[in-house]
Design a protein around this motif. Sequence first.
Motif, PDB file in Angstrom:
ATOM      1  N   ALA A  42       0.797  -1.161  -0.204  1.00 53.55           N
ATOM      2  CA  ALA A  42       0.004  -0.031  -0.040  1.00 53.55           C
ATOM      3  C   ALA A  42       0.989   1.241   0.132  1.00 53.55           C
ATOM      4  CB  ALA A  42      -0.914  -0.028   1.367  1.00 53.55           C
ATOM      5  N   ILE A  43       0.577   2.150  -0.873  1.00 55.53           N
ATOM      6  CA  ILE A  43       1.501   3.328  -0.954  1.00 55.53           C
ATOM      7  C   ILE A  43       0.392   4.395  -0.674  1.00 55.53           C
ATOM      8  CG2 ILE A  43       2.898   4.805  -2.546  1.00 55.53           C
ATOM      9  CD1 ILE A  43       3.665   2.334  -3.748  1.00 55.53           C
ATOM     10  N   CYS A  44       0.430   5.523   0.196  1.00 52.30           N
ATOM     11  CA  CYS A  44      -0.343   6.641   0.266  1.00 52.30           C
ATOM     12  C   CYS A  44      -0.226   7.673  -0.558  1.00 52.30           C
ATOM     13  CB  CYS A  44      -0.188   7.073   1.867  1.00 52.30           C
ATOM     14  SG  CYS A  44      -1.613   8.356   2.276  1.00 52.30           S
ATOM     15  N   SER A  45      -1.159   8.143  -1.111  1.00 51.13           N
ATOM     16  CA  SER A  45      -0.986   9.537  -2.093  1.00 51.13           C
ATOM     17  C   SER A  45      -0.414  10.820  -1.471  1.00 51.13           C
ATOM     18  CB  SER A  45      -2.284   9.896  -2.585  1.00 51.13           C
ATOM     19  OG  SER A  45      -3.432   9.930  -1.631  1.00 51.13           O
ATOM     20  N   CYS A  46      -0.251  10.752  -0.019  1.00 54.29           N
ATOM     21  CA  CYS A  46       0.392  11.819   0.686  1.00 54.29           C
ATOM     22  C   CYS A  46       1.911  11.808   0.178  1.00 54.29           C
ATOM     23  CB  CYS A  46       0.060  11.711   2.294  1.00 54.29           C
ATOM     24  SG  CYS A  46       1.223  10.570   2.897  1.00 54.29           S
ATOM     25  N   GLY A  47       2.689  10.690  -0.040  1.00 57.07           N
ATOM     26  CA  GLY A  47       3.948  10.497  -0.381  1.00 57.07           C
ATOM     27  C   GLY A  47       4.864  10.222   0.763  1.00 57.07           C
ATOM     28  N   GLY A  48       4.246  10.064   1.769  1.00 59.45           N
ATOM     29  CA  GLY A  48       5.192   9.870   3.114  1.00 59.45           C
ATOM     30  C   GLY A  48       4.848   8.460   3.711  1.00 59.45           C
ATOM     31  N   TRP A  49       4.122   7.794   3.265  1.00 61.01           N
ATOM     32  CA  TRP A  49       3.827   6.324   3.877  1.00 61.01           C
ATOM     33  C   TRP A  49       3.820   5.505   2.902  1.00 61.01           C
ATOM     34  CZ3 TRP A  49       0.151   2.682   3.882  1.00 61.01           C
ATOM     35  CH2 TRP A  49       0.061   1.738   4.716  1.00 61.01           C
ATOM     36  N   ASP A  50       4.357   4.361   2.949  1.00 60.35           N
ATOM     37  CA  ASP A  50       4.063   2.995   2.194  1.00 60.35           C
ATOM     38  C   ASP A  50       4.639   1.790   3.135  1.00 60.35           C
ATOM     39  OD1 ASP A  50       7.018   1.740   1.216  1.00 60.35           O
ATOM     40  OD2 ASP A  50       7.114   3.908   1.411  1.00 60.35           O
ATOM     41  N   MET A  51       3.884   0.722   2.777  1.00 57.87           N
ATOM     42  CA  MET A  51       4.214  -0.584   3.271  1.00 57.87           C
ATOM     43  C   MET A  51       4.124  -1.636   2.417  1.00 57.87           C
ATOM     44  SD  MET A  51       2.007  -1.972   6.513  1.00 57.87           S
ATOM     45  CE  MET A  51       3.161  -2.466   8.002  1.00 57.87           C
ATOM     46  N   LYS A  52       4.747  -2.703   2.653  1.00 57.37           N
ATOM     47  CA  LYS A  52       5.054  -3.902   1.643  1.00 57.37           C
ATOM     48  C   LYS A  52       5.287  -5.027   2.792  1.00 57.37           C
ATOM     49  CE  LYS A  52       8.494  -5.540  -1.675  1.00 57.37           C
ATOM     50  NZ  LYS A  52       9.412  -5.016  -2.772  1.00 57.37           N
ATOM     51  N   GLN A  53       4.401  -5.949   2.864  1.00 59.26           N
ATOM     52  CA  GLN A  53       4.609  -7.053   3.716  1.00 59.26           C
ATOM     53  C   GLN A  53       4.004  -8.133   3.181  1.00 59.26           C
ATOM     54  OE1 GLN A  53       5.880  -7.365   7.209  1.00 59.26           O
ATOM     55  NE2 GLN A  53       6.731  -5.055   6.656  1.00 59.26           N
ATOM     56  N   PHE A  54       4.072  -9.562   3.836  1.00 57.22           N
ATOM     57  CA  PHE A  54       3.636 -10.786   3.119  1.00 57.22           C
ATOM     58  C   PHE A  54       2.096 -10.733   3.816  1.00 57.22           C
ATOM     59  CE2 PHE A  54       2.016 -15.104   4.603  1.00 57.22           C
ATOM     60  CZ  PHE A  54       2.065 -15.686   3.300  1.00 57.22           C
ATOM     61  N   GLY A  55       1.736 -10.259   4.927  1.00 55.92           N
ATOM     62  CA  GLY A  55       0.505 -10.332   5.545  1.00 55.92           C
ATOM     63  C   GLY A  55      -0.282  -9.382   4.976  1.00 55.92           C
ATOM     64  N   LYS A  56      -1.311  -9.596   4.248  1.00 61.33           N
ATOM     65  CA  LYS A  56      -2.159  -8.683   3.700  1.00 61.33           C
ATOM     66  C   LYS A  56      -3.275  -7.950   4.902  1.00 61.33           C
ATOM     67  CE  LYS A  56      -6.092  -8.644   0.257  1.00 61.33           C
ATOM     68  NZ  LYS A  56      -6.959  -9.314  -0.754  1.00 61.33           N
ATOM     69  N   TYR A  58      -2.387  -7.308   7.973  1.00 60.55           N
ATOM     70  CA  TYR A  58      -1.540  -6.434   8.534  1.00 60.55           C
ATOM     71  C   TYR A  58      -1.448  -5.199   7.524  1.00 60.55           C
ATOM     72  CZ  TYR A  58       2.166  -4.551  11.231  1.00 60.55           C
ATOM     73  OH  TYR A  58       3.091  -3.645  12.072  1.00 60.55           O
ATOM     74  N   VAL A  59      -1.035  -5.080   6.380  1.00 61.12           N
ATOM     75  CA  VAL A  59      -0.984  -4.300   5.549  1.00 61.12           C
ATOM     76  C   VAL A  59      -2.258  -3.327   5.790  1.00 61.12           C
ATOM     77  CG1 VAL A  59      -0.444  -3.421   3.410  1.00 61.12           C
ATOM     78  CG2 VAL A  59       0.615  -5.291   4.196  1.00 61.12           C
ATOM     79  N   ASN A  60      -3.393  -4.031   5.560  1.00 64.26           N
ATOM     80  CA  ASN A  60      -4.504  -3.386   5.630  1.00 64.26           C
ATOM     81  C   ASN A  60      -4.975  -2.521   6.919  1.00 64.26           C
ATOM     82  OD1 ASN A  60      -6.957  -2.705   4.302  1.00 64.26           O
ATOM     83  ND2 ASN A  60      -8.284  -4.222   5.181  1.00 64.26           N
ATOM     84  N   GLU A  61      -4.447  -3.184   8.022  1.00 63.45           N
ATOM     85  CA  GLU A  61      -4.671  -2.736   9.315  1.00 63.45           C
ATOM     86  C   GLU A  61      -3.851  -1.257   9.382  1.00 63.45           C
ATOM     87  OE1 GLU A  61      -3.615  -3.847  13.829  1.00 63.45           O
ATOM     88  OE2 GLU A  61      -4.416  -5.195  12.622  1.00 63.45           O
ATOM     89  N   CYS A  62      -2.541  -1.338   9.058  1.00 58.02           N
ATOM     90  CA  CYS A  62      -1.706  -0.205   9.106  1.00 58.02           C
ATOM     91  C   CYS A  62      -2.140   0.986   8.089  1.00 58.02           C
ATOM     92  CB  CYS A  62      -0.092  -0.477   8.828  1.00 58.02           C
ATOM     93  SG  CYS A  62       0.387  -1.622  10.141  1.00 58.02           S
ATOM     94  N   ARG A  63      -2.559   0.507   6.975  1.00 62.70           N
ATOM     95  CA  ARG A  63      -3.059   1.352   5.795  1.00 62.70           C
ATOM     96  C   ARG A  63      -4.431   2.190   6.634  1.00 62.70           C
ATOM     97  NH1 ARG A  63      -7.342   1.480   1.690  1.00 62.70           N
ATOM     98  NH2 ARG A  63      -8.037  -0.375   2.787  1.00 62.70           N
ATOM     99  N   ASN A  64      -5.222   1.642   7.256  1.00 63.29           N
ATOM    100  CA  ASN A  64      -6.437   2.037   7.968  1.00 63.29           C
ATOM    101  C   ASN A  64      -5.939   3.169   8.979  1.00 63.29           C
ATOM    102  OD1 ASN A  64      -8.249   0.941   6.089  1.00 63.29           O
ATOM    103  ND2 ASN A  64      -8.647  -0.849   7.451  1.00 63.29           N
ATOM    104  N   ARG A  65      -4.917   2.599   9.595  1.00 60.95           N
ATOM    105  CA  ARG A  65      -4.751   3.604  10.790  1.00 60.95           C
ATOM    106  C   ARG A  65      -3.865   4.900  10.133  1.00 60.95           C
ATOM    107  NH1 ARG A  65      -1.721  -0.747  14.187  1.00 60.95           N
ATOM    108  NH2 ARG A  65      -3.389  -1.667  15.285  1.00 60.95           N
TER     109      ARG A  65
END
Length: 86
Positions: A42-56, A58-65
């Motif tokens: 997941a890469i945020c359109s703000c340009g200041g956050w991205d995450m790449k992990q095996f656990g879908k 977990y990525v979704n939870e962090c993205r929502n936060r």
Amino acid sequence: MPFRAPLTNHHADGTLCPADHKHTSSAKPLHPDCPGRAYTQAICSCGGWDMKQFGKGYVNECRNRHLAAHTQGPKVLRNLLRLDGS
């Protein structure tokens, strides 16, 4: 304009895993031509956050936060508003 951080699934070679490639919860492919999901990104359109992990999940939870933090506004501004009694 609200920020966005869409989830994308990828194969081990880095290619995009199409949405019609369904997987089990352990990322094993259910589609006959899919080598399997290696990671979710997941890469945020703000340009200041991205995450790449095996656990879908977990990525979704962090993205929502992260996206929720955008709606809260800067911490400094929130603290100033509290001092003013607003």
